[in-house]
Design a protein around this motif. Sequence first.
Motif, mmCIF file in Angstrom:
data_model
loop_
_atom_site.group_PDB
_atom_site.id
_atom_site.type_symbol
_atom_site.label_atom_id
_atom_site.label_comp_id
_atom_site.label_asym_id
_atom_site.label_seq_id
_atom_site.Cartn_x
_atom_site.Cartn_y
_atom_site.Cartn_z
ATOM 1 N N LYS A 1 20.479 18.785 22.306
ATOM 2 C CA LYS A 1 21.088 18.013 23.386
ATOM 3 C C LYS A 1 21.137 18.749 24.716
ATOM 4 O O LYS A 1 21.649 18.218 25.689
ATOM 5 N N SER A 2 20.614 19.980 24.747
ATOM 6 C CA SER A 2 20.623 20.718 26.012
ATOM 7 C C SER A 2 19.504 21.750 26.029
ATOM 8 O O SER A 2 19.109 22.272 24.990
ATOM 9 N N THR B 1 21.119 18.472 30.159
ATOM 10 C CA THR B 1 21.713 17.984 28.922
ATOM 11 C C THR B 1 21.440 16.490 28.743
ATOM 12 O O THR B 1 20.994 15.811 29.671
ATOM 13 N N ASN C 1 30.006 20.952 27.816
ATOM 14 C CA ASN C 1 29.878 20.968 26.357
ATOM 15 C C ASN C 1 28.840 21.975 25.881
ATOM 16 O O ASN C 1 28.691 22.182 24.685
ATOM 17 N N HIS C 2 28.109 22.566 26.824
ATOM 18 C CA HIS C 2 27.054 23.528 26.501
ATOM 19 C C HIS C 2 27.091 24.639 27.537
ATOM 20 O O HIS C 2 27.316 24.365 28.718
ATOM 21 N N THR D 1 27.571 25.657 22.069
ATOM 22 C CA THR D 1 27.955 24.263 22.244
ATOM 23 C C THR D 1 29.336 24.028 21.644
ATOM 24 O O THR D 1 29.819 24.815 20.823
ATOM 25 N N THR D 2 29.934 22.933 22.046
ATOM 26 C CA THR D 2 31.225 22.580 21.445
ATOM 27 C C THR D 2 31.064 22.337 19.950
ATOM 28 O O THR D 2 31.981 22.620 19.185
ATOM 29 N N THR D 3 29.910 21.873 19.532
ATOM 30 C CA THR D 3 29.653 21.689 18.100
ATOM 31 C C THR D 3 29.661 23.029 17.381
ATOM 32 O O THR D 3 30.226 23.155 16.285
ATOM 33 N N ASP D 4 29.062 24.063 17.973
ATOM 34 C CA ASP D 4 29.091 25.402 17.380
ATOM 35 C C ASP D 4 30.531 25.871 17.195
ATOM 36 O O ASP D 4 30.898 26.438 16.158
#
Length: 129
Positions: free
Chosen positions: A36-37, A52, A101-102, A115-118
Motif C-alpha cells: 500500500k505504499s 500510498t 500510516n506508513h 506501517t500501522t499494520t506492522d
Amino acid sequence: MVETPVSEIMTTPVLTVAPDETLSDAAWAMRDTDIKSVAVIDADCDPVGILTSTDFVQLAADEADPSEATVEQRMTAPVETVTPDTTVTEASAHLLDSGFNHIPVVDDDVVGMLTTTDILHHTTGTATA
C-alpha cells in the motif's frame, strides 16, 4: 523494559520508485507486490517522498489520468523517516501525531517501511502474512 526497535517489525524489502515514473507504473508495481505504499527515491537513492494507496484515492476523485501524471505530482514530500533503531513506541507516537500510516525506515538508504499494520501485528503478537 527493553523497547523493540522498528528494525525488528518493519516490512522488507521496500518497493521504491523514481519521482518521474508514471502513477500508472507505480500502481501496477504496488498491485503486483500487494503493498500500500512505496518510497520515492532520487538518483542518489535518497528518499524524497512517499506514495500510498490514499494518493490513488485522491487521484481517482480528481479524475486524473494515471498514465499522464508522475509520482512526483502526487507523492507526499518532504518525506518523514525513522531510523532502524527508533523504538516502536516512538514511531507509533510519531505516526499518530502526523496522521500517517506508513513511514520509511532509513539507514543511509531506505531499508524498510514501517506501517500501522506492522505495529498492530507487533502489539497483538500475531505474525505478519
